[in-house]
Design an enzyme around this catalytic site. Structure first.
Site, PDB file in Angstrom:
ATOM      1  N   TRP A 120      38.482  41.621  40.156  1.00 38.81           N
ATOM      2  CA  TRP A 120      38.806  40.815  38.974  1.00 38.81           C
ATOM      3  C   TRP A 120      40.285  40.961  38.671  1.00 38.81           C
ATOM      4  O   TRP A 120      40.942  41.865  39.181  1.00 38.81           O
ATOM      5  CB  TRP A 120      37.953  41.248  37.768  1.00 38.81           C
ATOM      6  N   ASP A 170      47.445  37.185  31.649  1.00 42.83           N
ATOM      7  CA  ASP A 170      47.359  36.654  30.285  1.00 42.83           C
ATOM      8  C   ASP A 170      45.906  36.538  29.834  1.00 42.83           C
ATOM      9  O   ASP A 170      44.995  37.052  30.485  1.00 42.83           O
ATOM     10  CB  ASP A 170      48.082  35.306  30.190  1.00 42.83           C
ATOM     11  N   GLU A 173      43.650  35.336  32.468  1.00 44.69           N
ATOM     12  CA  GLU A 173      43.620  36.099  33.705  1.00 44.69           C
ATOM     13  C   GLU A 173      44.440  35.433  34.809  1.00 44.69           C
ATOM     14  O   GLU A 173      44.020  35.323  35.957  1.00 44.69           O
ATOM     15  CB  GLU A 173      42.162  36.355  34.124  1.00 44.69           C
ATOM     16  N   GLU A 323      31.735  27.351  26.568  1.00 45.83           N
ATOM     17  CA  GLU A 323      33.124  27.775  26.674  1.00 45.83           C
ATOM     18  C   GLU A 323      34.068  26.590  26.513  1.00 45.83           C
ATOM     19  O   GLU A 323      35.042  26.638  25.765  1.00 45.83           O
ATOM     20  CB  GLU A 323      33.353  28.446  28.026  1.00 45.83           C
TER      21      GLU A 323
END
Length: 370
Positions: A120, A170, A173, A323
């Site tokens: 990640w 940020d 990501e 989202e």
């Protein structure tokens, strides 16, 4: 602040607040973590400090002291167990070494507080500042002693005062090579919030952050996506409200909100940034709530209501908030590749529901008003 001309609409908005609280608390892990999204393939099983801290603020505003407290208990435990790691990182820095990104604290944790097992974009510092702001705000609102979370607070403070100016990923990501203004704003907000409750000279660091952003993070009078950029990002309003990196009545705040609205707001839904290709670059529920929150704080109640109603119009058939939505995609040709990679857009996203609760509270829409 509640319009009296549309009782049916007001009742529906209150019901969405009630449902948002139910969604968040239903999916809260028994250990206290708020999962980012309970069914989305890339988010399932993980909790972010950034998402969770905003979600906890919405829950705290709604009056659920216990649920928000369990989240802060969880973060306190996770960070308390990272004491040795942070001490080691700080010692390496004191020796003139630069720890690799892989050695830094992660942006997301499993529910038991471990690092993720899959790759990640993990090095992000904003969540640690955001949590400090969130826990202090919750404690002040409900008269809870911060001593309950002292171990985690001390770790977050030590981590941030050492690494606040280091480039990192940020909110989205991306772009690990830059220093992002929204990240610096979150750190600033957290350090200012905790300043009365720590002996560490955090306000000195906060002033360095402010000076740096004023010197390198403002273009044409508005805040920018990262230092040296000219573009804006949908997360930038957070530097005004709630973090106060720029004061709400300043020309920089007004110019930032205006630029974000001009470049990223379409009919009340706010994009992340103009080059966004994630799921085609849709409009994000949580960013619409963030801009609405700022408008409400600036006295533009009509503008805030526009965003609240737009959010309410985006509920799924299950009444959940996703989202993002795809009404005005910036880069529609890129949408299919993300669906193939991760499936449909995350829904429900707990951060979306948490931000709705914040804006609803700001405008007086809660179940308690019924």
């Amino acid at each position: 602040m509640i319009p009296t001309s549309a009782p049916e609409t007001t009742a529906a908005l209150r019901e969405l607040a009630r449902h948002s609280h139910a969604v968040i608390t239903e999916h809260q892990d028994p250990g206290g973590a708020y999962p980012a999204a309970p069914t989305f393939s890339a988010y399932r099983g993980y909790a972010w400090l950034r998402d969770g801290s905003f979600t906890a603020e919405g829950i705290s505003r709604y009056g659920d002291v216990a649920s928000a407290g369990r989240f802060h208990d969880w973060v306190d435990g996770v960070l308390g167990r990272r004491r040795e790691q942070v001490d080691s990182l700080r010692a390496a820095t004191a020796r003139g070494e630069t720890p690799p990104n892989e050695a830094m604290l992660p942006t997301r944790f499993t529910f038991d507080g471990a690092d993720g097992s899959d790759p990640w974009w993990d090095f992000q510092t904003d969540g640690y500042g955001l949590w400090l702001w969130s826990v202090v705000t919750h404690a002040a609102r409900h008269g809870v002693s911060l001593d309950r979370w002292r171990a985690g607070i001390d770790v977050a403070v030590d981590y941030l005062v050492t690494f606040w100016d280091r480039p990192c990923y940020d909110w989205w990501e991306e772009h690990v090579e830059h220093r992002h203004v929204s990240t610096l704003g979150a750190i600033y907000g957290g350090l200012v919030a905790i300043a009365p409750y720590t002996s560490v000279p955090v306000l000195e660091v906060a002033e360095r952050i402010r000076a740096l952003v004023e010197a390198e993070g403002v273009q044409d009078g508005h805040l920018t996506k990262w230092l040296g950029s000219s573009a804006v990002d949908g997360s930038l309003p957070s530097c005004v409200v709630p973090f106060g990196l720029v004061t709400p009545d300043s020309p920089t705040a007004a110019a930032t909100l205006a630029k974000v609205a001009r470049d990223l707001d379409v009919d009340g839904g706010v994009h992340r940034f103009t080059a966004d290709v994630f799921y085609g670059g849709g409009q994000w529920i949580l960013l619409s709530a963030l801009l609405g929150w700022n408008l409400a704080a600036a006295g533009d109640t009509a503008g805030a209501w526009r965003h609240l109603r737009w959010i309410a119009d985006q509920v799924t058939a299950d009444g959940d908030l996703p989202e993002q939505v795809d009404h005005h995609l910036l880069h529609p040709d890129s949408r299919a590749e993300w669906i193939a990679r991760w499936g449909s857009v995350a829904s429900p996203l707990l951060w979306s529901h948490g931000m709705y609760l914040i804006l609803a509270d700001e405008l007086g829409i809660t179940a308690k008003d019924a």
